[in-house]
Write an enzyme that holds these catalytic residues in place. Structure first.
Site, mmCIF file in Angstrom:
data_model
loop_
_atom_site.group_PDB
_atom_site.id
_atom_site.type_symbol
_atom_site.label_atom_id
_atom_site.label_comp_id
_atom_site.label_asym_id
_atom_site.label_seq_id
_atom_site.Cartn_x
_atom_site.Cartn_y
_atom_site.Cartn_z
ATOM 1 N N GLU A 43 0.809 -1.205 0.000
ATOM 2 C CA GLU A 43 0.000 0.000 0.000
ATOM 3 C C GLU A 43 0.846 1.261 0.000
ATOM 4 O OE1 GLU A 43 -1.986 -1.334 3.672
ATOM 5 O OE2 GLU A 43 -1.522 0.650 4.430
ATOM 6 N N CYS A 74 7.615 -4.926 15.455
ATOM 7 C CA CYS A 74 7.186 -3.936 16.461
ATOM 8 C C CYS A 74 5.771 -4.292 16.932
ATOM 9 C CB CYS A 74 7.219 -2.527 15.880
ATOM 10 S SG CYS A 74 8.845 -2.081 15.255
ATOM 11 N N CYS A 109 2.458 -2.460 15.453
ATOM 12 C CA CYS A 109 2.380 -2.174 14.018
ATOM 13 C C CYS A 109 1.654 -3.256 13.234
ATOM 14 C CB CYS A 109 3.795 -2.005 13.483
ATOM 15 S SG CYS A 109 3.834 -1.725 11.717
ATOM 16 N N CYS A 124 -0.326 2.612 8.992
ATOM 17 C CA CYS A 124 0.334 1.900 7.906
ATOM 18 C C CYS A 124 0.106 0.403 8.058
ATOM 19 C CB CYS A 124 1.811 2.254 7.822
ATOM 20 S SG CYS A 124 2.877 1.448 9.004
ATOM 21 N N CYS A 133 7.064 -6.980 6.913
ATOM 22 C CA CYS A 133 8.227 -6.455 7.632
ATOM 23 C C CYS A 133 8.627 -7.486 8.684
ATOM 24 C CB CYS A 133 7.861 -5.141 8.321
ATOM 25 S SG CYS A 133 9.249 -4.383 9.188
ATOM 26 N N CYS A 180 3.464 8.437 0.504
ATOM 27 C CA CYS A 180 4.091 7.558 1.494
ATOM 28 C C CYS A 180 4.218 6.177 0.850
ATOM 29 C CB CYS A 180 3.205 7.495 2.734
ATOM 30 S SG CYS A 180 3.737 6.278 3.933
HETATM 31 N N1 SAH Z 1 9.779 0.673 9.299
HETATM 32 C C1 SAH Z 1 9.990 2.066 9.362
HETATM 33 C C2 SAH Z 1 9.067 2.839 8.440
HETATM 34 C C3 SAH Z 1 7.645 2.385 8.350
HETATM 35 S S1 SAH Z 1 6.630 2.571 9.774
HETATM 36 C C4 SAH Z 1 9.876 2.556 10.779
HETATM 37 O O1 SAH Z 1 9.461 1.790 11.633
HETATM 38 O O2 SAH Z 1 10.251 3.696 11.014
HETATM 39 C C5 SAH Z 1 6.275 4.310 9.753
HETATM 40 C C6 SAH Z 1 5.985 4.900 11.112
HETATM 41 O O3 SAH Z 1 4.696 4.492 11.591
HETATM 42 C C7 SAH Z 1 6.992 4.513 12.177
HETATM 43 O O4 SAH Z 1 7.402 5.632 12.923
HETATM 44 C C8 SAH Z 1 6.183 3.545 13.007
HETATM 45 O O5 SAH Z 1 6.717 3.406 14.292
HETATM 46 C C9 SAH Z 1 4.808 4.160 12.959
HETATM 47 N N2 SAH Z 1 3.717 3.280 13.355
HETATM 48 C C10 SAH Z 1 3.543 1.983 13.064
HETATM 49 N N3 SAH Z 1 2.412 1.518 13.626
HETATM 50 C C11 SAH Z 1 1.854 2.535 14.301
HETATM 51 C C12 SAH Z 1 0.688 2.675 15.108
HETATM 52 N N4 SAH Z 1 -0.139 1.663 15.327
HETATM 53 N N5 SAH Z 1 0.432 3.890 15.636
HETATM 54 C C13 SAH Z 1 1.259 4.934 15.411
HETATM 55 N N6 SAH Z 1 2.374 4.862 14.677
HETATM 56 C C14 SAH Z 1 2.688 3.679 14.125
HETATM 57 FE FE1 SF4 Z 2 8.345 -2.732 10.518
HETATM 58 FE FE2 SF4 Z 2 6.140 -1.628 11.451
HETATM 59 FE FE3 SF4 Z 2 8.294 -1.784 13.007
HETATM 60 FE FE4 SF4 Z 2 8.294 -0.074 10.919
HETATM 61 S S1 SF4 Z 2 6.975 0.026 12.715
HETATM 62 S S2 SF4 Z 2 9.929 -1.507 11.524
HETATM 63 S S3 SF4 Z 2 7.054 -1.254 9.462
HETATM 64 S S4 SF4 Z 2 7.104 -3.541 12.199
#
Ligand code: SAH
Ligand code: SF4
Length: 352
Positions: free
Chosen positions: A96, A120, A123, A337, A116, A109
């Site tokens: 996406e 995390c 996420c 995301c 991934c 974006c």
């Molecule tokens: N993997 C990279 C880029 C993609 S994620 C990273 O982690 O930085 C893009 C951003 O969205 C990151 O700052 C991530 O921590 C944040 N993000 C992911 N899931 C989220 C959520 N449920 N609420 C708020 N921010 C979130």
């Molecule tokens: Fe991967 Fe989501 Fe963590 Fe970014 S925030 S590194 S996309 S698992």
């Protein structure tokens, strides 16, 4: 493996690489610029390259793969016009990308991987693990085809969709060069932000490239105990190691770093954490974005209250650290995301 996959992906090539190939094919090298321009206009077949001879178009299609993502789902926010796209790439993988409208221009974006592997806890993108890396050309396709589909010029790019960009280092670096070089869509590096969960060794490698992009660190917690409980990457690169890499990045590129800080109730939003964050950033040119957590149903983490976010911000500012609270775009569509892809996978509409 099918024949199509073995062919070289033409959109991964720089103008210089195209020139070298054309020479090998006994064609005029100046055609490289024409081809590169067509590719960045998101043509869907070599036959659309009308200033090339039929023979050359046939040779190109024999030699190269021309990737064309298919838009399988689109959501348009009625509130602010944010558009979210789900693209089907070659092999059926879905990724996406989002088009956001800001006063300073349209921002896309992009995703950099299918899934991934960083895991995390908050996420949606990481829930299914990593399926594969996207190629440089496929990441570029997200930008080119959003511009084509929306009819709106794209002026900024953020690498903040699904995937960890620095886990797909070579392809992402190539993409950064392709999207910013003259002769194509040419988006200035100062209009590009790359967000990473904190792969310190790759941050240092990237610094050595001396790009003008903005590096954005997903810090989310200033102490290893809290951070490692929501971001497994912290075990490999603890906060002190990450901050060391950030210092190297700034010293080498002169570019101020942006820190993303997600406000999760009772987990990352306590006043002592604001104090600790301020002491980590003291003396560093930095900007903090406070992001309200977007709840995902698989995780117990909840967003902090507005009041808590404001107090956290005040502590930072008292210590001279500038912090803004990120506005939420597209509140009526699957905003976080990975959510659109996740929902589509769950509904079983797209077979992967
Ligand atoms: N993997 C990279 C880029 C993609 S994620 C990273 O982690 O930085 C893009 C951003 O969205 C990151 O700052 C991530 O921590 C944040 N993000 C992911 N899931 C989220 C959520 N449920 N609420 C708020 N921010 C979130
Ligand atoms: Fe991967 Fe989501 Fe963590 Fe970014 S925030 S590194 S996309 S698992």
């Amino acid at each position: 493996m099918s024949e199509a996959i073995q062919k070289k992906e033409i959109k991964c090539l720089s103008i210089e690489e195209l020139k070298a190939d054309l020479k090998e094919m006994r064609e005029k090298p100046f055609r490289a610029g024409q081809i590169f321009k067509w590719l960045h206009e998101a043509v869907e077949s070599f036959d659309e390259m009308t200033n090339l001879s039929k023979e050359l178009r046939a040779k190109l299609s024999e030699r190269y793969e021309l990737t064309v993502p298919i838009c399988v789902r689109k959501q348009v926010s009625q509130v602010d016009g944010t558009r979210k796209y789900l693209w089907q790439m070659r092999g059926g993988d879905c990724v996406e990308s989002v088009l956001m409208r800001y006063e300073h221009g349209n921002t896309v974006c992009v995703s950099t991987q299918v899934g991934c592997r960083m895991g995390c806890k908050f996420c949606a993108s990481g829930l299914f693990g990593l399926k594969r890396h996207l190629s440089a050309g496929e990441i570029l396709d997200e930008v080119l085809f959003i511009q084509k589909e929306s009819g709106e010029p794209v002026s900024n790019i953020v690498l903040m969709g699904t995937g960890e960009p620095l886990d797909n280092y070579e392809n992402v670096l190539k993409f950064l060069h392709l999207v910013s070089c003259p002769g194509g869509i040419q988006i200035g590096q100062r209009h590009i932000s790359l967000s990473t969960s904190g792969l310190a060794d790759k941050i240092e490698l990237l610094a050595n490239e001396k790009l003008q992009i903005t590096l954005s660190i997903s810090l989310h917690a200033p102490d290893d105990e809290s951070r490692s409980s929501i971001m497994p990457v912290d075990k490999r690169y603890p906060v002190a190691r990450l901050m060391q890499a950030c210092a190297y990045y700034f010293d080498t590129t002169g570019r101020r770093i942006s820190y993303e800080y997600m406000m999760a109730r009772g987990k990352t939003d306590r006043p002592w954490q604001a104090e600790k964050l301020a002491s980590l950033l003291r003396g560093r040119p930095a900007h903090v974005n406070l992001i309200p957590l977007n709840p995902v149903k698989e995780s117990p983490l909840q967003p902090s209250s507005r009041d808590t976010v404001r107090k956290f911000q005040q502590i930072l500012e008292r210590h001279g650290v500038t912090a803004t609270v990120r506005r939420k775009l597209g509140p009526d569509i699957d905003a976080a995301c990975g959510q659109l892809r996740r929902r589509t996978l769950e509904e079983g509409e797209i077979i992967q």
